[in-house]
Write a protein that holds these residues in place. Sequence first.
Motif, PDB file in Angstrom:
ATOM      1  N   ALA A  87      -8.934  -0.907   4.317  1.00 44.61           N
ATOM      2  CA  ALA A  87      -8.279   0.366   4.591  1.00 44.61           C
ATOM      3  C   ALA A  87      -7.043   0.210   5.478  1.00 44.61           C
ATOM      4  O   ALA A  87      -6.004   0.825   5.217  1.00 44.61           O
ATOM      5  CB  ALA A  87      -9.269   1.331   5.248  1.00 44.61           C
TER       6      ALA A  87
ATOM      7  N   LEU B 183      -4.059  -1.458   3.681  1.00 44.96           N
ATOM      8  CA  LEU B 183      -3.641  -0.552   2.614  1.00 44.96           C
ATOM      9  C   LEU B 183      -2.868   0.632   3.181  1.00 44.96           C
ATOM     10  O   LEU B 183      -1.893   1.098   2.575  1.00 44.96           O
ATOM     11  CB  LEU B 183      -4.867  -0.068   1.841  1.00 44.96           C
ATOM     12  CG  LEU B 183      -4.603   0.760   0.581  1.00 44.96           C
ATOM     13  CD1 LEU B 183      -3.764  -0.021  -0.413  1.00 44.96           C
ATOM     14  CD2 LEU B 183      -5.926   1.183  -0.055  1.00 44.96           C
ATOM     15  N   LEU B 184      -3.288   1.120   4.346  1.00 41.74           N
ATOM     16  CA  LEU B 184      -2.556   2.199   5.007  1.00 41.74           C
ATOM     17  C   LEU B 184      -1.141   1.744   5.359  1.00 41.74           C
ATOM     18  O   LEU B 184      -0.163   2.482   5.152  1.00 41.74           O
ATOM     19  CB  LEU B 184      -3.307   2.631   6.269  1.00 41.74           C
ATOM     20  CG  LEU B 184      -2.597   3.647   7.165  1.00 41.74           C
ATOM     21  CD1 LEU B 184      -2.323   4.941   6.416  1.00 41.74           C
ATOM     22  CD2 LEU B 184      -3.435   3.917   8.424  1.00 41.74           C
TER      23      LEU B 184
ATOM     24  N   CYS C   2      -7.054   6.314   2.854  1.00 37.28           N
ATOM     25  CA  CYS C   2      -7.376   5.164   3.699  1.00 37.28           C
ATOM     26  C   CYS C   2      -8.230   5.600   4.886  1.00 37.28           C
ATOM     27  O   CYS C   2      -9.132   4.876   5.324  1.00 37.28           O
ATOM     28  CB  CYS C   2      -6.094   4.495   4.185  1.00 37.28           C
ATOM     29  SG  CYS C   2      -5.105   3.745   2.868  1.00 37.28           S
TER      30      CYS C   2
END
Length: 312
Positions: A296, A299-300, A261
């Motif tokens: 990102a 998703l992290l 990420c």
Amino acid sequence: MITLGFVYVLSGLAFALFALLGLLDRTNPKRFGNAAFWGLLAVSMLAGDRLGDFGNGLLVLALVAIAGTGQIGKGPGGDIPAEEQADRAARHGNFLLLVALIIPAVALAGTFLFKWVPGIADPKQATLISLALGVLIALAVGMARLRPPLLLPAQQGRRLLDSVGWAAVLPQMLASLGAVFALAGVGEVVGGLIGGAIPEGSLFGAVLAFGLGMALFTIVMGNAFAAFPVMIAAIGMPLLIQQYGGNPAVVAAIGMLAGFCGTLMTPMAANFNLVPAALLELKSPYGVIRAQIGTAIPLLAVNIVFIWLFAF
């Protein structure tokens, strides 16, 4: 038995061919720099174990000197006209996609096959060996059906590498940097600093520090492979695995995804983010990064929650 040496030899021969073709390209004013760079990389692949640590260190310094002084670059011309590309796409249709899909299909199938059937290939390196075999099979199928000039795939591959330049070897360099940091004890130092900020007995705090640390170190270093040795030594091993009894496979695998990420958000990952922007001729060199940040960050967060839920 097929070992990882097969992949090194295949890669070394490919880089040697790129170096030779680059040297023969008289239209490129940087042909000597290109040939030297890819030639040295070929030597590293073919004879790196014979050079020793000192010899490989000198080779890396030579690569840095060539790239740092701007001796790598793509020559004019040689591109296939857009009209010809469109005509080929219309004639061959989905077969072109099939050739591309052969590589991941063979890589996936070989990964399982080589582990189930012993004696064919090294099971520890099954994925890399299968990936190399997939490239060879895809190349053979494409050559048989499309019948291009014999050296056309090599020429276009060489031109693509000349365009990408030093960024093509950035992942290997950064992964090596991560190993150097681990040997130098950076992980222990970082662990001591971060450990003071994590509340005593807080499992989620340790998971959060590990996930964020993987992403932030990746942003700084440009590659999750470089961040992983540092963060696993700082938090992953002493806290998540040893103290809290986390599953090492889950911690490592999802931790790497958390690091990736960070890859989506950094110009340090030049081969992923800056090179595509240059090849696509975007107005901003950071256009790819801006498009990826929205994916990102959430998703992290998901990866951090997954470590907390599934590793313990």
